[in-house]
Design a protein around this motif. Structure first.
Motif, PDB file in Angstrom:
ATOM      1  N   GLY A 160      -6.091  16.713 -13.568  1.00  0.00           N
ATOM      2  CA  GLY A 160      -6.157  17.196 -14.884  1.00  0.00           C
ATOM      3  C   GLY A 160      -6.956  18.794 -14.656  1.00  0.00           C
ATOM      4  N   LEU A 161      -6.312  19.604 -15.404  1.00  0.00           N
ATOM      5  CA  LEU A 161      -6.706  20.862 -15.524  1.00  0.00           C
ATOM      6  C   LEU A 161      -7.240  21.387 -16.791  1.00  0.00           C
ATOM      7  CD1 LEU A 161      -4.152  22.479 -13.228  1.00  0.00           C
ATOM      8  CD2 LEU A 161      -6.065  21.736 -12.528  1.00  0.00           C
ATOM      9  N   ALA A 162      -6.954  20.829 -17.871  1.00  0.00           N
ATOM     10  CA  ALA A 162      -7.446  21.123 -19.115  1.00  0.00           C
ATOM     11  C   ALA A 162      -7.299  19.730 -20.106  1.00  0.00           C
ATOM     12  CB  ALA A 162      -6.416  22.249 -19.919  1.00  0.00           C
ATOM     13  N   GLY A 163      -8.091  20.069 -21.372  1.00  0.00           N
ATOM     14  CA  GLY A 163      -7.992  19.200 -22.325  1.00  0.00           C
ATOM     15  C   GLY A 163      -8.643  17.571 -21.922  1.00  0.00           C
ATOM     16  N   ILE A 164      -7.756  16.602 -22.608  1.00  0.00           N
ATOM     17  CA  ILE A 164      -8.218  15.150 -22.145  1.00  0.00           C
ATOM     18  C   ILE A 164      -7.816  14.928 -20.846  1.00  0.00           C
ATOM     19  CG2 ILE A 164      -7.691  12.990 -22.742  1.00  0.00           C
ATOM     20  CD1 ILE A 164      -9.243  13.925 -25.003  1.00  0.00           C
ATOM     21  N   GLU A 165      -6.718  15.374 -20.148  1.00  0.00           N
ATOM     22  CA  GLU A 165      -6.439  15.285 -18.867  1.00  0.00           C
ATOM     23  C   GLU A 165      -7.619  15.518 -17.931  1.00  0.00           C
ATOM     24  OE1 GLU A 165      -4.073  13.835 -17.935  1.00  0.00           O
ATOM     25  OE2 GLU A 165      -2.115  14.131 -18.771  1.00  0.00           O
ATOM     26  N   TYR A 166      -8.335  16.631 -18.203  1.00  0.00           N
ATOM     27  CA  TYR A 166      -9.417  17.315 -17.440  1.00  0.00           C
ATOM     28  C   TYR A 166     -10.653  16.508 -17.676  1.00  0.00           C
ATOM     29  CZ  TYR A 166     -13.113  20.359 -15.488  1.00  0.00           C
ATOM     30  OH  TYR A 166     -14.173  20.854 -14.976  1.00  0.00           O
ATOM     31  N   ALA A 167     -10.957  16.289 -18.919  1.00  0.00           N
ATOM     32  CA  ALA A 167     -12.352  15.639 -19.470  1.00  0.00           C
ATOM     33  C   ALA A 167     -12.235  14.069 -18.982  1.00  0.00           C
ATOM     34  CB  ALA A 167     -12.417  15.766 -21.045  1.00  0.00           C
ATOM     35  N   PHE A 168     -11.290  13.562 -18.787  1.00  0.00           N
ATOM     36  CA  PHE A 168     -11.192  12.151 -18.324  1.00  0.00           C
ATOM     37  C   PHE A 168     -10.499  12.027 -17.004  1.00  0.00           C
ATOM     38  CE2 PHE A 168     -12.263  11.698 -22.900  1.00  0.00           C
ATOM     39  CZ  PHE A 168     -13.105  10.497 -22.715  1.00  0.00           C
ATOM     40  N   ASN A 169     -10.303  13.147 -16.019  1.00  0.00           N
ATOM     41  CA  ASN A 169      -9.722  12.975 -15.114  1.00  0.00           C
ATOM     42  C   ASN A 169     -10.310  11.844 -13.871  1.00  0.00           C
ATOM     43  OD1 ASN A 169      -7.801  14.494 -12.918  1.00  0.00           O
ATOM     44  ND2 ASN A 169      -9.655  14.449 -11.675  1.00  0.00           N
ATOM     45  N   LYS A 170     -11.365  11.436 -13.877  1.00  0.00           N
ATOM     46  CA  LYS A 170     -11.916  10.431 -13.182  1.00  0.00           C
ATOM     47  C   LYS A 170     -11.407   9.184 -13.511  1.00  0.00           C
ATOM     48  CE  LYS A 170     -15.966   8.793 -10.784  1.00  0.00           C
ATOM     49  NZ  LYS A 170     -17.584   8.959 -10.798  1.00  0.00           N
ATOM     50  N   THR A 171     -11.455   8.885 -14.998  1.00  0.00           N
ATOM     51  CA  THR A 171     -10.859   7.589 -15.556  1.00  0.00           C
ATOM     52  C   THR A 171      -9.445   7.474 -15.172  1.00  0.00           C
ATOM     53  OG1 THR A 171     -12.718   7.854 -17.155  1.00  0.00           O
ATOM     54  CG2 THR A 171     -10.661   6.258 -17.543  1.00  0.00           C
ATOM     55  N   LEU A 172      -8.815   8.634 -15.389  1.00  0.00           N
ATOM     56  CA  LEU A 172      -7.309   8.533 -15.603  1.00  0.00           C
ATOM     57  C   LEU A 172      -6.762   8.528 -14.151  1.00  0.00           C
ATOM     58  CD1 LEU A 172      -6.532  11.125 -18.144  1.00  0.00           C
ATOM     59  CD2 LEU A 172      -5.907   8.835 -18.456  1.00  0.00           C
ATOM     60  N   THR A 173      -7.321   8.762 -13.076  1.00  0.00           N
ATOM     61  CA  THR A 173      -6.884   9.058 -11.645  1.00  0.00           C
ATOM     62  C   THR A 173      -6.876   7.816 -10.994  1.00  0.00           C
ATOM     63  OG1 THR A 173      -7.623  11.463 -11.550  1.00  0.00           O
ATOM     64  CG2 THR A 173      -7.073  10.252  -9.569  1.00  0.00           C
ATOM     65  N   GLY A 174      -5.596   7.596 -10.587  1.00  0.00           N
ATOM     66  CA  GLY A 174      -5.594   6.324  -9.657  1.00  0.00           C
ATOM     67  C   GLY A 174      -6.396   6.298  -8.372  1.00  0.00           C
TER      68      GLY A 174
END
Length: 641
Positions: A160-174
């Motif tokens: 994630g580089l921006a927005g929700i993708e960045y803020a929750f990168n650790k949660t979203l990343t497999g």
């Protein structure tokens, strides 16, 4: 002699073979075994799919699909020229670029990552020696521009580089896992049944409070305001009062995160979270609430407004009209800067600034977003009387839209501050919740201010926001923007905040339009956008009066503009325009295309077989969409379209 020579040669050869066998079997068996393992076994790093981002009704806003990437093992390539020419024709790149990569002499080089399905099928059909396809994961935003600035985007490596993708990168990343696979003599992986890694690696899903339907028509209304007044930017938020949920986080111009590289950094910027504005007269209700709470005024207290011109310490404060004696209620209704400044001076800087701090101004919002601005609220020791007068009518300090929304939420909630919520499965820490859920104003004060705001819409500057048969409380704002060279220039920020219904509000809508060119008054620029959003939200919930139903869809549509970057919009019903109410015929379509169609319906189908194209589907084309647990959606894949 010849016999003896031949016999001696055979004996020597025989002894050599036995000696070599002895060395292999007895002297160096362990070392040779380790070398064999290194040649025939290898470890592979496998990363799970990135988690999905969903709206409040589990509609898919961002998902991950399997995508092919092409790489080359240069030492296996027999003819670099042939390989480069054929790959260049399929991938649409310069053959010299590919040939240069192949000749570098490395064991592994990427040619192009995340190519489309048809290109992958064409490369596989070529059967080029040394050219391989690798399955990776690619992020897809099926609704294109919807919530693009809020969602953000990911890079080529799914970070994630921006927005929700960045803020929750650790949660979203497999999570990642290494496991050992066998290879043949050519270095190709041997696939063995049951040998795949079974550990769950997929990242966790994130559920936002955003309602895709509300988000869509909020974006539409803001885009129209920006186009109609040649503005630099526009933003809107819709907040549910009971829960504090943010239902819409709309911005214009928008951008498509599927092709984020084709936009500038300013176009990708989430300005609702990251930019602070002087909010102008939309701050005045908090000054009134503080003065009422401290018994400085009553709603009927008279204030002399100096016929629209007043000098304070060599600074001239003006009103748009020549107003004289007004009650405090009418000071807010007519948005008198002079009347508000006088009430602010009576309240005092210490008490007024304390209320602003308790409302959340000057501190970052607790929303889980990176890069938020805290706004500007200067220390008390730097406040002069002129600063206090300016701050009373919303100039001299800046705030973000979430800060303003949370402050208005306190008024709508009977004077008790509560935190906004943007992510459903994310809760604030207990101490933060306690700090945010504090009483700022009494219920009586909140009720009086809401009544004043109702008068603003019914008899004051907010008449253009009125909806027949609906009680609305609101406040217009027109803030002159500070100039880089000092003082204030000729640019403005227009805004409007509305609460529906006026007493016991159910939802709050904020609209900010930055640097409109044709007109800069909040009543003309921002209030109509609020009205459009409010009417459509009430129609969605069945609370819009019948007298207004027929007018709703007769309003002016957003100005037509040429779609850019493959733009495709999301319709009000939340369904993809291409498929309507029934399942389309997906046979022969790429699996990526099919997955986008299902994702827009909030459905993740089961996939059978391997390949880049859909061979068969269940249910068949023409069946009605049904997201229920009883309905199973299956796609059978094939390598050929």
């Amino acid at each position: 002699m010849r016999f003896l020579c031949v016999a001696a040669f055979i004996a020597i050869l025989w002894c050599s073979l036995w000696g070599r066998a002895f060395s292999l079997q007895v002297v160096d068996p362990q070392e040779l075994g380790r070398r064999a393992l290194r040649q025939h076994l290898t470890s592979e790093l496998v990363t799970g799919r990135r988690g999905k981002i969903l709206d409040r009704d589990n509609r898919v806003l961002a998902s991950t699909l399997a995508i092919k990437s092409v790489f080359v093992r240069p030492y296996e390539v027999e003819s670099p020229y042939t390989v480069s020419v054929r790959l260049a024709g399929i991938l649409g790149v310069d053959p010299k670029f590919i040939r240069k990569k192949i000749r570098k002499g490395r064991n592994f080089v990427w040619i192009k990552r995340k190519i489309d399905d048809r290109a992958a099928a064409a490369i596989k059909k070529q059967g080029l020696k040394g050219v391989y396809l690798q399955t990776e994961f690619g992020r897809v935003y099926p609704n294109k521009m919807l919530s693009g600035n809020l969602l953000g985007y990911v890079g080529i490596d799914e970070k994630g580089l921006a927005g929700i993708e960045y803020a929750f990168n650790k949660t979203l990343t497999g999570s990642s896992s290494k496991f050992v696979v066998q290879r043949d003599a050519a270095g190709r992986r041997l696939f063995l049944q049951g040998a795949e890694e079974t550990t769950p690696l997929q990242g966790d899903d994130i559920s936002l409070t955003i309602d895709s339907e509300v988000q869509f028509f909020a974006e539409q209304a803001v885009q129209y305001a920006v186009n109609a007044y040649d503005a630099k930017w526009g933003g809107a938020m819709v907040v549910d009062v009971v829960s504090g949920d943010v239902l819409a986080w709309a911005q214009a111009p928008m951008f498509n995160p599927n092709v984020f590289g084709q936009y500038s950094s300013s176009q990708r910027r989430d300005r609702i979270a990251q930019d602070a504005f002087e909010m102008g007269s939309t701050i005045k209700p908090f000054l009134m609430a503080a003065a009422l709470e401290e018994n400085i005024i009553e709603p009927d207290t008279l204030v002399f407004c100096e016929n629209g011109r007043w000098r304070l310490h060599n600074v001239r404060i003006r009103d748009t009209k020549k107003l004289q004696w007004l009650t405090a209620k009418k000071v807010l209704s007519y948005s008198s800067n002079i009347g508000t400044a006088k009430i602010g001076l009576d309240l005092g800087a210490t008490r007024y600034r304390d209320y602003l701090v308790r409302l959340g101004f000057g501190k970052k919002s607790p929303l889980p977003l990176a890069g938020q601005s805290s706004g500007i609220l200067r220390p008390l020791k730097r406040w002069t009387q002129v600063d206090l007068a300016n701050a009373a009518f919303g100039q001299g300090f800046s705030a973000t839209m979430p800060q303003l929304a949370e402050a208005y939420l306190a008024l709508a909630n009977g004077g008790v501050r509560k935190p906004l919520r943007l992510v459903k499965n994310f809760s604030l820490a207990e101490n933060v919740q306690k700090e945010r859920s504090q009483r700022i104003f009494s219920e009586e004060t909140a009720r009086n201010v809401l009544a004043m705001m109702q008068d603003v819409v019914e008899h004051g500057t907010g008449k253009s926001a009125a909806i027949s048969g609906v009680s609305i409380g609101g406040k217009t704002g027109t803030a002159q923007k500070a100039s880089r060279s000092g003082g204030y220039g000729g640019k403005y920020t227009s805004s409007f905040v509305g609460l529906v219904p006026a007493q016991n509000p159910r939802f709050i809508t904020l609209v900010v339009v930055d640097e409109p060119a044709k007109n800069y008054y909040g009543s003309k620029v921002a209030a109509p956008a609020f009205k459009e959003i409010a009417m459509r939200y009430m129609a969605l919930n069945g609370t819009l009066p019948d007298s207004e139903q027929s007018r709703l869809f007769a309003t002016t549509a957003p100005a037509k503009r040429k779609p850019t970057y493959g733009e495709r919009r999301f319709d009000v019903g939340g369904k993809p325009q291409i498929s309507g109410e029934s399942v389309p015929d997906l046979r022969g379509k790429s699996v990526r295309f099919a997955m986008e169609i299902y994702a827009r319906q909030g459905i993740i189908p089961s996939v059978q077989g391997s390949g880049a194209f859909v061979k068969k589907q269940k249910p068949a084309a023409g069946a009605k969409w049904s997201a229920g647990a009883k309905q199973q959606y299956i796609l059978w894949l094939s390598e050929q379209s």
